[in-house]
Design an enzyme around this catalytic site. Structure first.
Site, PDB file in Angstrom:
ATOM      1  CB  CYS A   1      31.382  34.141  10.929  1.00  0.00           C
ATOM      2  SG  CYS A   1      32.619  34.256  12.234  1.00  0.00           S
TER       3      CYS A   1
ATOM      4  CB  CYS B   1      -0.970   0.008   1.170  1.00  0.00           C
ATOM      5  SG  CYS B   1      -0.183  -0.210   2.761  1.00  0.00           S
TER       6      CYS B   1
ATOM      7  CG  HIS C   1      -3.956   0.621   5.029  1.00  0.00           C
ATOM      8  ND1 HIS C   1      -3.430  -0.242   4.098  1.00  0.00           N
ATOM      9  CD2 HIS C   1      -5.077   1.136   4.477  1.00  0.00           C
ATOM     10  CE1 HIS C   1      -4.222  -0.258   3.024  1.00  0.00           C
ATOM     11  NE2 HIS C   1      -5.213   0.576   3.230  1.00  0.00           N
TER      12      HIS C   1
HETATM   13  C1  LIG Z   1      -9.211   0.239   3.043  1.00  0.00           C
HETATM   14  O1  LIG Z   1      -9.801  -0.951   2.623  1.00  0.00           O
HETATM   15  C2  LIG Z   1      -9.808  -1.990   3.582  1.00  0.00           C
HETATM   16  C3  LIG Z   1     -10.421  -3.211   2.960  1.00  0.00           C
HETATM   17  O2  LIG Z   1      -9.791  -3.532   1.779  1.00  0.00           O
HETATM   18  C4  LIG Z   1     -10.577  -1.556   4.807  1.00  0.00           C
HETATM   19  O3  LIG Z   1     -10.519  -2.562   5.790  1.00  0.00           O
HETATM   20  C5  LIG Z   1     -10.001  -0.269   5.357  1.00  0.00           C
HETATM   21  O4  LIG Z   1     -10.790   0.196   6.410  1.00  0.00           O
HETATM   22  C6  LIG Z   1      -9.934   0.783   4.274  1.00  0.00           C
HETATM   23  N1  LIG Z   1      -9.231   1.899   4.826  1.00  0.00           N
HETATM   24  C7  LIG Z   1      -9.575   3.155   4.629  1.00  0.00           C
HETATM   25  C8  LIG Z   1      -8.733   4.153   5.323  1.00  0.00           C
HETATM   26  O5  LIG Z   1     -10.497   3.505   3.893  1.00  0.00           O
END
Ligand SMILES: *[C@@H]1O[C@H](CO)[C@@H](O)[C@H](O)[C@H]1NC(C)=O
Ligand SMILES: *[C@@H]1O[C@H](CO)[C@@H](O)[C@H](O)[C@H]1NC(C)=O
Length: 383
Positions: A203, A55, A335
């Protein structure tokens, strides 16, 4: 593409003689433009398959895919001209361009796999081998560097000049240093992403000020006032450019005193890049290992005014945001997603690996914003 846009514009403005063919063509153009506006037919809303902890890569790729000038460079095959004379390996640029072409020609909600691209980038930078979570900003650096090396128009680099420029006024010295940089590093990537930073060392003993000019591909900003829960991007810029005192073991040698002296050091921006990448240092050492600062950094979506950080007076330094790499979570298990403003319809979308969803611009600011992509505003919006 660029000439087409100009011609379409000319027709719309009615400046051209209205021969029947032009009328028909211009209504076709209007029809196509209209269709492009309704979100069903917007291009570029294509997800990227997660190949296992990729990701970080997908997030950066989406930010770059929505960098209009870079996308055009890939889509219009202009990059091929720059590759044509090359004897070196050109696989990163080729795979990157093919990936962007796939994103911009597939229909919405299709998913493209970046696996061929990944194979090439990890050949270039083996640290991205395998399927470990990586730092998105480090990945961006490697990627831009890899792309630039392949499309660098300079094939034989001249030896770095040793001619002393210290007698010149600073602005002239800055120009000369930039010229020297371009003699060795000159590509579409450099034209878009690289700016020039001026570092002034003064300086405290004799007041002599020496200057150094360095190209930069992005700015890594420390997060201001760690105790406060909210700071602004400009606060972080101020901290980054704050005058620093170099003393003790760090004492530099003053060229006039010819001795190590306590000095002050300060950064200013000599040349503003077209695309300004700002990286918020949420992780110490730039690695997703230790703790993460989740300070809310507020930043403007429009008209980020950076004139106060300029070395020159009256620069053009107003930027609009068009993409953000969002990091959620705290450690290696975090993520990445991307929020990007579609260059065709100006709407914001969230790219979460294979999923692309519309979002409101009011959601763009969060305490997870990690890498910000700003574009220098056009001359028209300066008025
Ligand atoms: C991104 O996608 C995943 C599932 O594929 C999900 O669990 C997650 O919450 C999502 N994250 C966001 C920040 O949208
Ligand atoms: C950005 O990260 C935050 C924190 O996890 C998450 O709540 C938010 O949904 C993310 N935004 C997007 C659009 O991915």
């Amino acid at each position: 593409m660029r000439t087409h846009t100009v011609r379409i514009h000319g027709m719309g403005a009615g400046r051209e003689p209205q021969i029947p063919g032009t009328v028909i063509l211009s209504s076709i153009v209007e029809f196509v433009l209209h269709r492009a506006k309704s979100s069903k037919h917007v291009q570029g809303l294509v997800g990227l398959r997660n190949l296992g902890n990729t990701c970080f890569m997908n997030s950066i790729l989406q930010c770059l895919s929505n960098t209009k000038d870079l996308r055009d460079y890939c889509q219009q095959n202009s990059y091929r001209r720059d590759l044509s004379s090359k004897k070196c390996n050109t696989a990163i640029m080729e795979e990157f361009a093919q990936l962007l072409q796939a994103i911009w020609t597939s229909s919405a909600n299709e998913v493209v796999s970046p696996s061929e691209f990944k194979t090439q980038i990890q050949r270039y930078a083996p640290r991205f081998m395998g399927y470990n979570q990586q730092d998105a900003q480090e990945f961006l650096r490697f990627l831009l560097d890899g792309l630039h090396n392949e499309v660098n128009r300079v094939t034989v680099k001249p030896r770095p000049s040793s001619q002393d420029l210290d007698h010149m006024p600073d602005s002239e010295k800055g120009k000369q240093m930039w010229k020297r940089y371009l003699e060795r590093e000159d590509s579409r990537i450099v034209e878009l992403f690289v700016g020039q930073l001026k570092s002034s060392l003064t300086c405290t003993e004799c007041g002599y000020c020496s200057t150094v000019f360095d190209p930069f591909w992005d700015l890594s900003l420390p997060i201001a006032k760690k105790s406060a829960s909210e700071v602004s991007l400009v606060d972080c810029m101020r901290l980054f450019t704050k005058e620093d005192v170099l003393d003790g073991d760090e004492k530099p040698t003053c060229c006039r005193c010819k001795a190590r002296r306590r000095c002050t050091k300060k950064f200013t921006i000599q040349k503003f890049p077209k695309i300004l990448v700002l990286h918020l240092k949420r992780f110490s050492e730039g690695r997703i290992r230790s703790g993460k600062l989740s300070t809310f950094v507020s930043f403007p979506l429009k008209d980020l005014d950076l004139r106060e950080f300029s070395s020159e007076s009256n620069p053009h330094a107003s930027y609009n945001l068009y993409a953000v790499s969002n990091h959620s979570g705290t450690t290696m298990g975090g993520h990445y997603t991307a929020y990007c403003k579609n260059p065709s319809n100006g709407e914001w979308y969230t790219f979460n690996d294979s999923r692309v969803t519309a979002m409101s611009s009011s959601q763009v600011r969060s305490s997870d914003a990690y890498v910000l992509f700003y574009e220098l505003s056009g001359p028209s919006s300066r008025m």
